[in-house]
Design an enzyme around this catalytic site. Structure first.
Site, mmCIF file in Angstrom:
data_model
loop_
_atom_site.group_PDB
_atom_site.id
_atom_site.type_symbol
_atom_site.label_atom_id
_atom_site.label_comp_id
_atom_site.label_asym_id
_atom_site.label_seq_id
_atom_site.Cartn_x
_atom_site.Cartn_y
_atom_site.Cartn_z
ATOM 1 N N ARG A 21 0.758 -1.055 0.103
ATOM 2 C CA ARG A 21 0.055 -0.077 0.033
ATOM 3 C C ARG A 21 0.720 1.430 0.101
ATOM 4 O O ARG A 21 1.810 1.494 0.734
ATOM 5 C CB ARG A 21 -0.913 -0.051 1.151
ATOM 6 N N ASN A 53 -13.980 8.905 4.386
ATOM 7 C CA ASN A 53 -15.126 8.666 5.279
ATOM 8 C C ASN A 53 -15.558 9.836 5.996
ATOM 9 O O ASN A 53 -16.399 9.656 6.851
ATOM 10 C CB ASN A 53 -14.554 7.854 6.242
ATOM 11 N N SER A 136 -20.666 -14.185 15.651
ATOM 12 C CA SER A 136 -20.154 -13.182 14.862
ATOM 13 C C SER A 136 -20.647 -13.194 13.315
ATOM 14 O O SER A 136 -20.187 -14.055 12.543
ATOM 15 C CB SER A 136 -18.665 -13.007 14.887
ATOM 16 N N HIS A 141 -15.985 -6.416 11.033
ATOM 17 C CA HIS A 141 -15.029 -5.442 11.021
ATOM 18 C C HIS A 141 -13.594 -6.196 11.725
ATOM 19 O O HIS A 141 -13.660 -7.006 12.768
ATOM 20 C CB HIS A 141 -14.978 -4.067 11.498
ATOM 21 N N GLU A 184 -22.917 -5.743 12.039
ATOM 22 C CA GLU A 184 -22.988 -4.105 11.793
ATOM 23 C C GLU A 184 -24.064 -3.960 10.893
ATOM 24 O O GLU A 184 -24.880 -4.979 10.638
ATOM 25 C CB GLU A 184 -21.669 -4.029 10.709
ATOM 26 N N SER A 188 -18.868 -2.012 5.091
ATOM 27 C CA SER A 188 -18.302 -0.735 4.576
ATOM 28 C C SER A 188 -17.441 -1.085 3.360
ATOM 29 O O SER A 188 -17.301 -0.158 2.590
ATOM 30 C CB SER A 188 -16.846 -0.088 5.656
ATOM 31 N N ASP A 213 -22.520 -2.506 15.462
ATOM 32 C CA ASP A 213 -21.612 -1.505 15.027
ATOM 33 C C ASP A 213 -22.355 -0.754 13.973
ATOM 34 O O ASP A 213 -22.685 -1.010 12.958
ATOM 35 C CB ASP A 213 -20.315 -2.386 14.677
ATOM 36 N N HIS A 216 -20.646 2.859 10.153
ATOM 37 C CA HIS A 216 -20.847 3.517 8.696
ATOM 38 C C HIS A 216 -22.230 4.072 8.497
ATOM 39 O O HIS A 216 -22.642 4.187 7.489
ATOM 40 C CB HIS A 216 -20.402 2.463 7.765
ATOM 41 N N THR A 244 -18.716 5.706 15.711
ATOM 42 C CA THR A 244 -17.575 6.511 15.511
ATOM 43 C C THR A 244 -18.049 7.918 15.534
ATOM 44 O O THR A 244 -19.038 8.341 15.095
ATOM 45 C CB THR A 244 -16.844 5.988 14.371
ATOM 46 N N LYS A 247 -16.102 9.621 11.147
ATOM 47 C CA LYS A 247 -16.664 9.368 9.861
ATOM 48 C C LYS A 247 -17.778 10.462 9.566
ATOM 49 O O LYS A 247 -17.416 11.613 9.265
ATOM 50 C CB LYS A 247 -17.184 7.847 9.495
ATOM 51 N N THR A 277 -5.077 7.419 27.104
ATOM 52 C CA THR A 277 -5.303 8.909 27.214
ATOM 53 C C THR A 277 -6.598 9.290 26.677
ATOM 54 O O THR A 277 -7.033 8.924 25.477
ATOM 55 C CB THR A 277 -4.159 9.578 26.521
ATOM 56 N N THR A 362 -7.887 -6.409 3.318
ATOM 57 C CA THR A 362 -9.264 -5.514 3.647
ATOM 58 C C THR A 362 -10.315 -6.306 3.046
ATOM 59 O O THR A 362 -11.649 -6.336 3.539
ATOM 60 C CB THR A 362 -9.120 -4.046 3.354
#
Length: 404
Positions: A21, A53, A136, A141, A184, A188, A213, A216, A244, A247, A277, A362
């Protein structure tokens, strides 16, 4: 031992397979998205980004930018450490309340990324719930898979988007098993959407927890941007909704929502929360502003749907192979890693169009693709130019026959 030689050998294998990549060096330009300044020698100075995204362009929305700037001025740049060490910043709590309200849940919990929120939550649930079995979806993902693996709980994989197979596998488990169904909403890479009602009903039939999830989908679907679960009126029947901030909300970070007891459980036992953190307060303030805006504004979603439809129709007219799905994700299928890289390079060099090839791991080998995500800030001219570029490549390079 020569460690660099060991590293180089495996990198050479990647290159030979066509799966190495290369990342373009870009500068996003606030106020000009989807334009970006490009520093690659063989590409134009300005390119149009087609694979972001930041689905709605909220990363440059004036209110979101202003909220982050004000928070930096008020609080500084960092959070000062983990929340365990530095306490709850006020902006963290305000954002968690905004997220809980978005999904109609009692509570929410912030993480530093969507990857971490999946990894930390699934690993904690699988490790600490008695006799846990995680069921699952086959195309979940990598972050979910990694969390399941780390939990060391039993994992059962069910066929992608197949509630009947899920039903059979749940029925085969012993009565004492604590069942967790992980799936999900919008996948994605193929852009397909799960049959959520059927999955939830099967899980309820077997007394299973549902782990959804929505990364997206949040911001994009539902009347307030609560995702497919909101769109289908199912959020109240799902145990845990994960999402998230990086996105459609245009910032960075991840989160879970659920009951107060569930979120406190994850807060208290998840190493991925305890030892990381916290998000900077300015990030939290920007994300909260973005979420609040998309709860009431339909303009961004409506414009995005229009542009998605326009690009799909144009690709179909031009005979460009793309996966038909009901989402905002448009995968143009190439099915070869070397050709995928070549097409992306030509688009960048000759047309100023940036799209990153999607290859193994991916997606499975032989399903390599270019993944386009039209947004509200792509103009009609942008779309027409993309279709023109792809059409030229297909006709002049005989790629239609090569990838058929």
């Amino acid at each position: 031992m020569d460690f660099d030689t060991l590293f180089a050998a495996q990198l050479d294998t990647l290159k030979q397979e066509g799966n190495y990549r290369i990342f373009a060096e870009l500068e996003r330009q606030c106020g000009a998205f989807p334009r970006a300044r490009c520093h690659d020698a063989e590409a134009p100075d300005q390119v149009t980004v087609w694979c972001s995204n930041d689905y709605l362009g909220m990363g440059q929305h004036p209110d979101v930018v202003a909220a982050m700037q004000k928070a930096v001025a008020d609080y500084g740049c960092g959070a000062g450490g983990t929340r365990n060490i530095s306490g709850n910043q006020h902006e963290h709590l305000l954002l968690e309340r905004e997220l809980a309200d978005l999904h109609g849940k009692e509570a929410a919990l912030l993480f530093t990324s969507g990857y971490v929120s999946n990894w930390a939550s699934l690993s904690t649930l699988g490790a600490r719930l008695p006799n846990a079995v995680i069921l699952s979806d086959a195309l979940n993902h990598a972050s979910m898979i990694e969390g399941m693996r780390h939990s060391r709980a039993q994992k059962v994989v069910w066929r992608h988007n197949d509630p009947d197979d899920l039903d059979r596998r749940l029925a085969a488990l012993p009565p004492e098993a604590t069942k967790i169904v992980a799936f999900e909403s919008v996948y994605s890479m193929d852009g397909d959407i799960c049959p959520m009602t059927e999955i939830v009903e099967v899980a309820e039939k077997h007394g299973a927890m549902t782990y959804l999830d929505e990364v997206h989908a949040v911001g994009l679907y539902g009347p307030r941007g609560g995702g497919i679960s909101e769109q289908e009126g199912l959020a109240d029947r799902i145990t845990l909704i994960e999402g998230t901030l990086g996105k459609a909300f245009g910032v960075v970070g991840g989160y879970i929502t659920g009951s107060a007891a569930l979120c406190d459980f994850i807060r208290s036992f998840a190493s991925g929360f305890i030892f990381t953190t916290a998000l900077p307060p300015a990030v939290a303030a920007a994300a909260r502003t973005s979420i609040a805006h998309l709860k009431t504004s339909q303009a961004e979603r409506a414009r995005q749907r229009r542009q998605v439809r326009r690009l799909r129709e144009g690709l179909t007219r031009a005979g460009i192979p793309h996966l038909d799905n009901p989402s905002h994700i448009i995968p143009v299928m190439i099915k070869d890693p070397v050709k995928c890289r070549m097409i992306a390079d030509i688009l960048m060099r000759d047309w100023g169009i940036y799209v990153q090839p999607i290859n193994y791991p991916t997606v499975p080998k032989g399903t390599e693709r270019l993944r386009f995500t039209p947004g509200p800030l792509h103009s009609d001219d942008d779309i027409d130019r993309l279709i023109e570029a792809l059409s030229a490549l297909w006709s002049h390079c005989a790629l239609a026959r090569a990838v058929a």
